[in-house]
Scaffold this active site. Structure first.
Site, short mmCIF file in Angstrom:
data_model
loop_
_atom_site.label_atom_id
_atom_site.label_comp_id
_atom_site.label_asym_id
_atom_site.label_seq_id
_atom_site.Cartn_x
_atom_site.Cartn_y
_atom_site.Cartn_z
N GLU A 51 42.78 42.95 47.81
CA GLU A 51 42.88 42.94 46.34
C GLU A 51 41.52 43.14 45.69
OE1 GLU A 51 45.44 40.35 44.10
OE2 GLU A 51 46.19 39.49 45.96
N GLU B 98 48.78 43.70 53.12
CA GLU B 98 49.62 43.88 51.93
C GLU B 98 50.66 44.96 52.21
OE1 GLU B 98 49.41 41.93 49.10
OE2 GLU B 98 48.07 40.83 50.44
#
Length: 299
Positions: A72, A271
């Site tokens: 992220e 992810e």
């Protein structure tokens, strides 16, 4: 006297009350380090904090957590204008810490934080998928990805990185390969992929060395596929880190395209992303990262 660079630690919310971490941060501040802390609550927070650091002209942005938190933060940094991107630091605090482990980031909290704040910055590649999200470590697919996504949080908290191996053994009855086509330059392969790694870095899934020759500053990706021709033996040899060439396909390139008739799921640094077409393109030297001087991932 050299002015100490300002830093922002973007911390996974699960770790906010760790007393050792809190004490370490307090000690660094007492020594004169300008260290801001932001705690994530939900997806999107890390990118928002990266933007805040950019507006405050903070030099270092440190990802405090596992591979998902790192992903992220990297995506937030990459979206900024290239000339104004902050330097990435890594404080490995997650379950697996695959990228940090392969890069030789110290385990000791004090040493890792000092490296993240004051280590030598090196330009590293990132990889963009479908012109959207990026990763710096690995896009992993197949059975290993299903295991990683399904491993319970309680098991990860108890057993750490080995929890993925334990859960994988428990899920042997769910084995099913992905039939797909993969191309890059002169490379073309079609078949059943049981486990697949497309690596800028080297390992995923809690220590599985999928792309052992990958480097993060060579402008290239390494592909390794374990085929589904003999499912259980292939899985077991992979978990044992065997070089089982009979069931292994390897290639390298600055880009790869993957197509399947069914929906596939890849983990980008932990992810998940799903679809039936994937385009992966290396963006050379896109991010500066503070790494150990003897980092094995650098050429």
């Amino acid at each position: 006297m050299k002015t100490l660079a300002s830093s922002m630690l973007i911390l996974n919310g699960k770790l906010a009350n760790d007393p050792i971490l809190r004490d370490t941060i307090h000690q660094f501040r007492e020594r004169g380090f300008d260290l801001h802390v932001r705690v994530t609550w939900e997806f999107g927070d890390a990118e928002r904090f990266v933007n805040e650091a950019h507006h405050l002209k903070i030099e270092n942005v440190i990802a405090g957590g596992g591979d998902g938190t790192l992903n992220e933060v990297v995506n937030g940094i990459y979206k900024l204008e290239e000339k104004s991107r902050p330097i990435l630091g890594i404080l490995p605090l997650g379950t697996a810490n695959d990228f940090a482990t392969a890069a030789g980031i110290p385990d000791a909290l004090n040493n890792a934080l000092m490296l993240a704040i004051n280590g030598r910055p090196r330009q590293i590649d990132v990889v963009q998928v479908n012109r959207g999200r990026c990763f710096i470590n690995m896009a992993s697919g197949g059975f290993g990805t299903k295991v990683t996504n399904d491993t319970p949080e309680t098991m990860k908290a108890t057993f750490g990185g080995v929890s993925y191996l334990i859960h994988g053994i428990l899920r042997l009855d769910k084995l099913a390969p992905d039939h797909c086509e993969i191309r890059s330059g002169d490379f073309l392969w079609e078949g059943d992929a049981l486990i697949m790694g497309i690596g800028n870095g080297r390992q995923a899934g809690g220590g599985q060395l999928l792309c052992p020759g990958a480097l993060i500053n060579d402008g290239m990706l390494n592909l390794r596929i374990f085929t589904g021709e003999s499912l259980v033996p292939t899985l077991l040899s992979t978990l044992a880190r065997s070089e089982d060439e009979e069931h292994m396909i390897e290639a390298s390139g600055s880009w790869f395209e993957i197509r399947a008739e069914h929906t596939m799921t890849f983990n980008l640094d932990g992810e998940p992303i799903s679809g039936n077409q994937f385009s992966l393109v290396v963006k050379p030297g896109a991010v500066f990262c503070r790494l150990p001087p003897d980092c094995p991932l650098l050429k």
